[in-house]
Structures are given as C-alpha cells and as structure tokens.
Design a protein around this motif. Structure first.
Motif, PDB file in Angstrom:
ATOM      1  N   ASN A   1      52.384  52.720  38.806  1.00 19.64           N
ATOM      2  CA  ASN A   1      52.498  54.023  39.443  1.00 19.64           C
ATOM      3  C   ASN A   1      53.891  54.562  39.203  1.00 19.64           C
ATOM      4  O   ASN A   1      54.821  53.827  38.883  1.00 19.64           O
ATOM      5  N   SER A   2      54.015  55.870  39.332  1.00 22.12           N
ATOM      6  CA  SER A   2      55.255  56.548  38.947  1.00 22.12           C
ATOM      7  C   SER A   2      56.210  56.734  40.110  1.00 22.12           C
ATOM      8  O   SER A   2      57.204  57.434  39.980  1.00 22.12           O
ATOM      9  N   VAL A   3      55.914  56.062  41.229  1.00 22.18           N
ATOM     10  CA  VAL A   3      56.758  56.252  42.406  1.00 22.18           C
ATOM     11  C   VAL A   3      57.446  54.929  42.737  1.00 22.18           C
ATOM     12  O   VAL A   3      58.288  54.466  42.000  1.00 22.18           O
TER      13      VAL A   3
ATOM     14  N   SER B   1      59.923  46.985  40.997  1.00 23.34           N
ATOM     15  CA  SER B   1      60.341  48.379  40.957  1.00 23.34           C
ATOM     16  C   SER B   1      60.576  48.849  39.534  1.00 23.34           C
ATOM     17  O   SER B   1      60.696  48.075  38.594  1.00 23.34           O
ATOM     18  N   ASN B   2      60.643  50.179  39.404  1.00 29.07           N
ATOM     19  CA  ASN B   2      60.859  50.755  38.085  1.00 29.07           C
ATOM     20  C   ASN B   2      62.306  50.594  37.640  1.00 29.07           C
ATOM     21  O   ASN B   2      63.129  50.007  38.338  1.00 29.07           O
TER      22      ASN B   2
ATOM     23  N   GLU C   1      46.801  53.761  45.382  1.00 22.76           N
ATOM     24  CA  GLU C   1      48.094  54.389  45.148  1.00 22.76           C
ATOM     25  C   GLU C   1      48.619  54.130  43.735  1.00 22.76           C
ATOM     26  O   GLU C   1      49.759  54.482  43.431  1.00 22.76           O
ATOM     27  N   TYR C   2      47.793  53.539  42.896  1.00 27.10           N
ATOM     28  CA  TYR C   2      48.188  53.277  41.516  1.00 27.10           C
ATOM     29  C   TYR C   2      47.413  54.176  40.565  1.00 27.10           C
ATOM     30  O   TYR C   2      46.228  54.425  40.745  1.00 27.10           O
ATOM     31  N   ASP C   3      48.137  54.655  39.542  1.00 29.28           N
ATOM     32  CA  ASP C   3      47.584  55.646  38.628  1.00 29.28           C
ATOM     33  C   ASP C   3      46.880  55.017  37.433  1.00 29.28           C
ATOM     34  O   ASP C   3      45.953  55.610  36.882  1.00 29.28           O
TER      35      ASP C   3
ATOM     36  N   SER D   1      59.542  52.215  31.499  1.00 30.69           N
ATOM     37  CA  SER D   1      60.566  51.832  32.459  1.00 30.69           C
ATOM     38  C   SER D   1      60.525  52.673  33.730  1.00 30.69           C
ATOM     39  O   SER D   1      61.012  52.236  34.777  1.00 30.69           O
ATOM     40  N   ARG D   2      59.954  53.866  33.691  1.00 28.42           N
ATOM     41  CA  ARG D   2      59.944  54.713  34.876  1.00 28.42           C
ATOM     42  C   ARG D   2      58.849  54.325  35.874  1.00 28.42           C
ATOM     43  O   ARG D   2      58.801  54.862  36.985  1.00 28.42           O
TER      44      ARG D   2
END
Length: 124
Positions: A100-102, A52-53, A110-112, A30-31
């Motif tokens: 991604n975590s942002v 969005s997260n 920009e993606y992890d 969820s984050r």
C-alpha cells in the motif's frame, strides 16, 4: 500499478526455516509499505508482518511470529523478504505479499496490490 510475485514456499518439518521472497514490478517500489499476510484453510486472511516504505525503518509483527519471523526489503532489487525460522504446524497457510502507498496497515482491505500467494506447509 504494482505487480507482486511471491516465491520460496514449500514443505518443511517443524523447527525448520524458509525464506519467502516477493518481487515487485515498477520503479516506485520504495514508496510502498509492504506486508505479508497468510490464509489457512477455512480461516480469514491475517496480517503477519509489515515494513515501512522508503528505508524500511519500521517493522511490525503479530505476536505469534515475533522472534521467529523477520521481514526485510531490498529496494535496489524491488524485493521484500520474510525469513521464517522455528516454523510450527500452525504456520501452515498460503502466504501473500501486499503493498500500500501509505503506512503499515493490518487489515487486508487497506492494501492496494496483492501477489498470487505461495504455499507454506509445516509438518509435525
């Protein structure tokens, strides 16, 4: 660490529909903001849609899919979806989900985390 596995691709006629799914491992799904990208042969990978997260209250689409595609998420199932309606031959590509975590970003770098991709082919 997040592992992503896409499913739901296939061959469909123009005007048809498909729903892609992306299942994520881990307890912190969820984050993450989630996105779908696609890459057609000989072309660069392009952003398609993002969500969005947390509650997923914000979504973003490229102009060419607005009104046809819908991104959603189910945090209880650790899954993000891409409902694709009124498909066109130009939607043919390998579709990837990414995390991604942002916040929602549109550039692949920009993606992890990335899935392995699922092929979508739309025949005319």
């Amino acid at each position: 660490q997040v592992q992503l596995v896409e499913s739901g691709g296939g061959l469909v006629q123009a005007g048809g529909s498909l729903r892609l799914s992306c299942a994520a491992s881990g307890r912190t799904f969820s984050r993450y903001s989630m996105a779908w990208f696609r890459q057609a042969p000989g072309k660069e990978r392009e952003f398609v849609a993002g969500i969005s997260n947390w509650s997923g209250g914000r979504t973003y689409y490229i102009d060419s899919v607005k009104g046809r595609f819908t991104i959603s998420r189910d945090n209880a199932k650790n899954t993000v979806y891409l409902q694709m309606n009124s498909l066109k031959p130009e939607d043919t590509a390998v579709y990837y989900c990414a995390a991604n975590s942002v916040v929602i970003r549109t550039r692949p770098e920009e993606y992890d985390y990335w899935g392995q991709g699922t092929q979508v082919t739309v025949s005319s």
